[in-house]
Scaffold this active site. Structure first.
Site, short mmCIF file in Angstrom:
data_model
loop_
_atom_site.label_atom_id
_atom_site.label_comp_id
_atom_site.label_asym_id
_atom_site.label_seq_id
_atom_site.Cartn_x
_atom_site.Cartn_y
_atom_site.Cartn_z
N ASN A 171 0.87 -1.18 0.00
CA ASN A 171 0.00 0.00 0.00
C ASN A 171 0.91 1.23 0.00
O ASN A 171 1.55 1.53 1.01
CB ASN A 171 -0.89 -0.04 1.26
N TRP A 172 0.95 1.89 -1.12
CA TRP A 172 1.88 3.04 -1.25
C TRP A 172 1.36 4.31 -0.60
O TRP A 172 2.08 5.30 -0.50
CB TRP A 172 2.16 3.30 -2.74
N LYS A 173 0.10 4.31 -0.19
CA LYS A 173 -0.50 5.51 0.41
C LYS A 173 -0.29 6.71 -0.52
O LYS A 173 -0.24 6.53 -1.74
CB LYS A 173 0.03 5.73 1.82
N HIS B 257 -9.38 1.15 5.37
CA HIS B 257 -8.08 1.40 5.99
C HIS B 257 -8.27 2.40 7.14
O HIS B 257 -9.06 3.35 7.02
CB HIS B 257 -7.08 1.95 4.97
N GLU C 282 -6.61 4.84 8.08
CA GLU C 282 -6.37 6.24 7.72
C GLU C 282 -7.61 6.85 7.05
O GLU C 282 -7.88 8.04 7.22
CB GLU C 282 -5.13 6.34 6.82
N GLU D 284 -4.95 -4.92 10.74
CA GLU D 284 -3.92 -3.91 10.95
C GLU D 284 -4.18 -3.18 12.26
O GLU D 284 -5.03 -2.26 12.32
CB GLU D 284 -3.95 -2.87 9.81
N GLY E 275 3.09 2.20 10.87
CA GLY E 275 4.12 3.22 10.75
C GLY E 275 4.88 3.53 12.03
O GLY E 275 5.58 4.54 12.11
N SER F 60 3.79 -2.15 10.26
CA SER F 60 5.23 -2.23 10.50
C SER F 60 5.86 -3.56 10.06
O SER F 60 6.79 -4.05 10.71
CB SER F 60 5.55 -1.96 11.97
N GLY G 77 3.09 -1.24 4.20
CA GLY G 77 3.10 0.18 3.87
C GLY G 77 4.49 0.63 3.48
O GLY G 77 4.97 0.36 2.38
N GLY G 78 5.19 1.27 4.43
CA GLY G 78 6.50 1.88 4.17
C GLY G 78 7.47 1.00 3.40
O GLY G 78 8.11 1.45 2.43
P1 13P Z 1 3.39 0.38 7.57
O1 13P Z 1 3.85 -0.94 6.98
O2 13P Z 1 4.14 1.55 7.05
O3 13P Z 1 3.32 0.30 9.06
O4 13P Z 1 1.88 0.60 7.06
C1 13P Z 1 0.96 -0.42 7.18
C2 13P Z 1 -0.27 -0.07 6.45
O5 13P Z 1 -0.99 0.85 6.83
C3 13P Z 1 -0.59 -0.82 5.24
O6 13P Z 1 -1.88 -0.59 4.80
#
Ligand code: 13P
Length: 246
Positions: free
Chosen positions: A10-12, A97, A99, A164, A170, A208, A229-230
């Site tokens: 997920n590149w956000k 998600h 967010e 999640e 993050g 994470s 994510g990251g």
């Molecule tokens: P991180 O891997 O950066 O913690 O993000 C997880 C995430 O929100 C994937 O959707």
């Protein structure tokens, strides 16, 4: 039947046209791996890169979106429908998600409508659930409530659950490996007994995930993959995570 394994990035709100090199790096890595694998690798870039990535021939990576609109079409300035995403070559969409729930106020009714719209357009839904830090004690009931908000009429074959924990996103923090395994088992039980889902629904862990902890997480019996994510923004790190399965 075996449960399908997924590694999903997920590149956000990250990535420009030049980020094609991240995509290329992961694809090259996958093409060079001769071992056959039934793993599904999906990248969910921002809307603006979906067409660029999905037009790539000889790709082993599938493309997903990070959001969709709940309506099929109409006067909703600035919005993108599920049919438009399908039309661009996306096969998946992330819905729910934390967010989106937190920063865009997306409530359970809206999420259910988005899921219905996505499934109508033949998108597979990656539905995210997870507790806040102050909900850890009531985790199971929080997760049950979130799962029960799924619309009644669903094509269960086209839904993937991503657990999640919001406090793990993050932050570099994760639940213990035993905890992740047992939470996933609880989720599977809720899906099976409360919602009458098939027992083969894939349940991914997100929050994470990195090349260091991936093999421990992905080897857990009740974990069917990762939502990253990251670390998905670095082709080497993402490839290392994929390597666990290939
Ligand atoms: P991180 O891997 O950066 O913690 O993000 C997880 C995430 O929100 C994937 O959707």
């Amino acid at each position: 039947m075996k449960r399908t394994k997924f590694v999903i990035g997920n590149w956000k709100m990250n990535g420009l046209k030049s980020s094609m090199n991240i995509y290329e790096g992961v694809n090259k890595h996958m093409l060079s791996n001769k071992k056959s694998s039934d793993l599904n690798v999906v990248i969910c870039p921002p809307f603006t890169l979906i067409n660029l990535f999905s037009s790539k021939k000889t790709s082993k990576i599938m493309i997903g979106a990070q959001d969709t609109h709940e309506k099929e079409s109409g006067a909703y300035t600035g919005s993108i429908s599920s049919q438009m995403l399908s039309d661009l070559g996306a096969g998946y969409v992330i819905i729910g998600h934390s967010e989106r729930r937190q920063y865009f106020g997306e409530n359970v009714k809206l999420l259910a409508d988005k899921i219905i719209a996505a499934q109508k357009a033949d998108l597979k839904v990656i539905f995210c659930i997870g507790e806040l830090k102050n909900e850890i004690k009531n985790r199971k009931s929080v997760l049950r409530k979130q799962l029960k908000s799924l619309p009644k009429k669903l094509n269960y074959k086209n839904i993937i659950i991503a657990y999640e924990p919001v406090w793990a996103i993050g932050t570099g923090l994760i639940p213990s490996f035993d905890e992740i395994n047992s939470i996933h088992l609880s989720i599977r039980d809720i899906l099976k007994y409360d919602l009458k889902f098939s027992k083969n629904v894939s349940i991914l862990y997100g929050g994470s995930v990195n090349p260091k902890n991936a093999s421990n997480i992905l080897s857990l019996e009740n974990v069917d993959g990762a939502l990253v994510g990251g670390a998905s923004l670095n082709s080497k790190d993402f490839s290392n995570i994929i390597d666990y399965y290939t």
